[in-house]
Each structure stands twice: as structure tokens, then as C-alpha cells.
Write an enzyme that holds these catalytic residues in place. Structure first.
Site, PDB file in Angstrom:
ATOM      1  N   LYS A   1       3.571  -3.455   3.984  1.00  0.00           N
ATOM      2  CA  LYS A   1       4.164  -2.797   2.987  1.00  0.00           C
ATOM      3  C   LYS A   1       3.673  -1.133   4.149  1.00  0.00           C
ATOM      4  O   LYS A   1       2.261  -1.156   3.432  1.00  0.00           O
ATOM      5  CB  LYS A   1       3.982  -3.440   1.659  1.00  0.00           C
ATOM      6  CG  LYS A   1       4.703  -2.000   1.104  1.00  0.00           C
ATOM      7  CD  LYS A   1       3.583  -1.103   0.306  1.00  0.00           C
ATOM      8  CE  LYS A   1       4.457   0.347  -0.392  1.00  0.00           C
ATOM      9  NZ  LYS A   1       3.651   1.527  -0.709  1.00  0.00           N
TER      10      LYS A   1
ATOM     11  N   GLN B   1       3.709   6.422   0.070  1.00  0.00           N
ATOM     12  CA  GLN B   1       4.277   6.798  -1.493  1.00  0.00           C
ATOM     13  C   GLN B   1       3.018   8.409  -1.821  1.00  0.00           C
ATOM     14  O   GLN B   1       1.887   8.285  -2.039  1.00  0.00           O
ATOM     15  CB  GLN B   1       4.151   5.679  -2.064  1.00  0.00           C
ATOM     16  CG  GLN B   1       5.331   4.953  -2.563  1.00  0.00           C
ATOM     17  CD  GLN B   1       5.764   3.952  -0.917  1.00  0.00           C
ATOM     18  OE1 GLN B   1       3.768   3.769  -0.897  1.00  0.00           O
ATOM     19  NE2 GLN B   1       6.144   3.730  -0.453  1.00  0.00           N
TER      20      GLN B   1
ATOM     21  N   SER C   1      -0.204  -3.084   2.412  1.00  0.00           N
ATOM     22  CA  SER C   1      -0.814  -1.510   2.103  1.00  0.00           C
ATOM     23  C   SER C   1      -1.773  -1.199   2.919  1.00  0.00           C
ATOM     24  O   SER C   1      -2.202  -1.310   4.103  1.00  0.00           O
ATOM     25  CB  SER C   1      -0.443  -0.998   0.670  1.00  0.00           C
ATOM     26  OG  SER C   1      -0.385   0.119   0.996  1.00  0.00           O
TER      27      SER C   1
END
Length: 422
Positions: A356, A360, A331
Site C-alpha cells: 500500500k 492520501q 504504507s
């Protein structure tokens, strides 16, 4: 607001829950959040069973094909199932309205088929908020879904999971004997966590194992300082970021000021086992090397993209830099590593990152629960899709189980050699 308990008649209860669920289904704005109307004409029409707002009246104009669902949805079916369950389930006295309601919302969100899009009830939502603050009770390990298997992304330094021997890449097959395959990430985290002093048993598969092994881990209070830094014997500043959390920006600023003061020969930015965190913090960190231009692109679809630009400080741009990554880097840490690699501002050393690279958005709901929705994907400055490809190191160096047991770190050694010109 969702009532603390449903004490009204079934008809009144039905009206309350209908309003909440329909409002949830109508929330689609990226920055607008969840819109909840007060007492208006819309409220009165929503609770009128004769009103139809979504699609046509079922079967009025067309017949559903045998192998396909019609586009229109008869929401009365939800209440039919609700009442059947309440009336006919063998242990119907054990059913609780609120648990049924939250279960319905989880099922709705799970239908997206995305492991990072999840509904969190108030308890799980509070735990998630505590995570981002850097304090919670548990074992001190980040987990994710990799190849549809619950996987350890990062055991945190000096925490119970690391002390028990868990490693990045470990596959968690069972939690206290319960199969993890049907669990969402948040469900698994909820089962792994618990009060300080209690234990949890994780059944783990690792490539070097002949068969899965049990790890019994005693939970503790986890306090994470997300940034540490020190000058090593080679006069290289080693900056370790374990998370991109609430305290990261302030701590990293202190690390940058200390680096400039000590004027090292180079910088090792250690992002290994860093599972990520806040986008804004990742951009702040990357901007200490990048003076101008795109740090990362947020892609919603082919037509809609947002480009996030450097903040213009670039206080570290003149320091030769190596970024350490591994399969536990995910991320936000992949955003930083990818940007510095693409723009030629650092050499990347270690193993391919976790991959990743999705975005979100967290939406808070009136009762303390929350909805975490994947809304976009991350692209590096050169357009690499982090979610699909991860970040490949310039120099691939693995850390083997034998290295780990012998307290050797060939990835760090390679970083030092690179900065020393060897």
C-alpha cells in the site's frame, strides 16, 4: 457552510448546493486545501443559470460521439435527476436532502476507481480522526482492499478481533450478512464498528478453510499504544510499532533513549501487522538509522517528485538491526522497511508486505465531512514502487496457522538467529 438542514425552497436549495459542489470540483491544489470564497462577484455569477464557466455550451459546437461522452458537461442534468427522484421515486417521502447530497459526493469520488480515494461524511470523518488518535470503539482490526476483496491487514494485539481469531490476510466476505464486494473501505469500517458491548458477525475466508466461516466479535473500546519495547533474553532490544499515529514519535523517542541506555547486542524492529499512518512519523523513525540522504520519494507524475530527506540524528545506526514484516505491514511501515533495506542498514525478515504505497491527502470540508484523495505514490531510495511491488524480505519466513496455534513465531526466531550470527 452547508446548512444543517435544507429548509429553503427547491430553487434556493439548488443554489446552495451548486455553490458547494462546484467549489469541491475546483479544489485541486496539493497544499492549498479547499478554497471557499465569501460573498463576491464570483458567487453571484455562479448562481446565475445563464453563466457558463466549464467547457463550451453543450452541443453548440460539436455532437457527442455515440460511444464517447463529450468533454463538456451539462450540470443541469444533475438537477434533473435530483428532481425526478424527488418527484417519482416510489418512497419519495423517505428521501432526505442531506443523504442525497452526500450520496452524490460519494458517487463523484468513487468514479476515480481508487479504493483509497474516498468521501467521508461528518460521522465517518470523525471516526477517522479518532483512529489517528489511537482511541475508538470497535473490534481492533485494520482492513484494506486487496485484489478487490475486503481484507484484514492487521488485527491489533490484545483486542477483540485477535481474541476472536482473525488473522492478517483474512478475506471478509460479509458483514452482518451484507456482501462487502461493493463497499469502500470506509463504508466497511463504519459497519464493523459500533458501541462497546455490541456484536458484529464477519463472514471470513482463509486459505486453510474448507468454506467461509462466521466470526462473532464483541466490540470494545480500542486504546492503542503504538510503540512498545523490551529487552529479550538474548540481550536484543525488541521495538514493536503497531501504528504510525499521534503518539508514535514521542513513544519511539523514549524507546530509542532506553535502547541507547541498555546498549543491546542488536535491535529487532517489529513492523508486522502495522498498517501505517503519518508520513512525517515514518521519516522520523527511519532517521534514527539514516544519517543523511533520501528516505522516500513522493512521485506525483513523471515531472513532479518530492524527495524526503533524513533528519540527521541516526542514534541507532551503529546497532545491528533486523526489521520484521509480513503481509499486514503497509504504507508508513513499508516506507521505513524499504529505506533501511535499500540503504543496507537492516536485514528484512518475514513475508512480503501488503503493498500500500500510495499517498492520501486529507481535505476537511466546512460541515465536518472530509475528502481523502490519492495524490501520489511512494518510491524507496532505489526507486521501488511500494504500491506495485511491496517490500520483499531478505529472508522469507512464513508464519503458518499451525505455528500460530502452537504459539510459535519462526519469524522472530529467524530475526534472533540473524542478529546472533547463526
Amino acid at each position: 457552510m452547508i446548512p444543517a438542514e435544507f429548509k429553503k425552497s427547491p430553487k434556493s436549495r439548488r443554489k446552495v448546493i451548486t455553490i458547494i459542489i462546484v467549489l469541491l470540483l475546483m479544489s485541486a491544489s496539493f497544499y492549498g486545501g479547499i478554497f471557499i470564497s465569501q460573498k463576491t462577484n464570483i458567487d453571484e455569477r455562479l448562481v446565475n443559470k445563464d453563466s457558463v464557466f466549464l467547457g463550451r455550451v453543450l452541443n453548440k459546437y460539436e455532437t457527442a460521439q455515440r460511444e464517447n461522452l463529450a468533454r463538456d458537461v451539462d450540470f443541469n442534468m444533475f438537477w434533473q435527476v435530483w428532481e425526478m427522484l424527488k418527484e417519482k421515486y416510489v418512497d419519495k417521502d423517505t428521501l432526505k436532502d442531506k443523504e442525497m447530497f452526500y450520496g452524490a459526493l460519494r458517487g463523484l469520488v468513487n468514479s476515480a476507481g481508487d479504493p483509497y480515494t474516498v468521501f467521508m461524511n461528518p460521522v465517518v470523518s470523525q471516526e477517522f480522526a479518532d483512529d489517528m488518535k489511537g482511541t475508538f470503539e470497535g473490534i481492533g482490526a485494520e482492513v484494506g482492499i486487496k485484489g478487490e476483496i475486503l481484507t484484514v491487514i492487521a488485527p491489533l494485539a490484545d483486542m477483540p478481533a485477535e481474541a476472536a481469531g482473525l488473522k492478517a490476510g483474512d478475506k471478509i466476505l460479509k458483514i452482518n450478512g451484507e456482501d462487502t464486494s461493493p463497499m469502500t473501505i470506509d463504508e466497511a469500517v463504519g459497519k464493523i464498528r459500533g458501541p462497546k458491548g455490541t456484536t458484529v458477525t464477519l463472514n471470513v475466508w482463509r486459505e486453510s478453510f474448507d468454506k467461509p466461516q462466521d466470526f462473532v466479535i464483541t466490540r470494545s473500546t480500542i486504546v492503542v499504544k503504538s510503540v512498545t519495547w523490551s529487552m529479550n533474553k538474548d540481550k536484543l532490544m525488541v521495538i514493536k510499532i503497531s501504528h504510525f499515529n499521534d503518539d508514535t514519535a514521542e513513544l519511539f523517542d523514549r524507546a530509542v533513549r532506553e535502547t541507547i541506555k541498555q546498549n543491546p547486542k542488536g535491535i529487532i524492529l517489529d513492523l508486522r501487522n502495522d498498517p501505517g499512518g503519518y508520513l512525517e512519523t515514518a521519516i522520523e523513525v527511519a532517521s534514527e538509522w539514516i544519517e543523511e540522504g533520501v528516505v522516500v520519494t513522493e512521485k506525483f507524475n513523471e515531472e513532479k517528485k518530492n524527495e524526503y530527506l533524513a533528519r540527521g540524528r541516526a542514534r541507532l545506526q551503529d546497532f545491528k538491526t533486523v526489521v520484521l514484516v509480513n503481509e499486514g505491514s503497509a504504507s508508513a511501515s513499508e516506507i521505513v522497511a524499504g529505506a533501511l533495506k535499500d540503504l543496507g542498514l537492516a536485514q528484512i525478515v518475514g513475508a512480503k508486505t501488503f503493498g500500500k504505497g500510495s499517498v492520501q491527502e486529507l481535505e476537511y470540508l466546512p460541515d465536518g465531512s472530509s475528502l481523502k484523495i490519492t495524490v501520489a505514490k511512494w518510491l524507496t531510495p532505489k526507486g521501488i514502487n511500494i504500491n506495485d511491488e511491496g517490500i520483499m524480505p531478505d529472508a522469507e519466513v512464513n508464519l503458518t496457522p499451525e505455528d500460530y496455534e502452537a504459539d510459535k513465531d519462526p519469524q522472530m526466531e529467524k530475526a534472533i538467529q540473524t542478529l546472533n550470527g547463526n
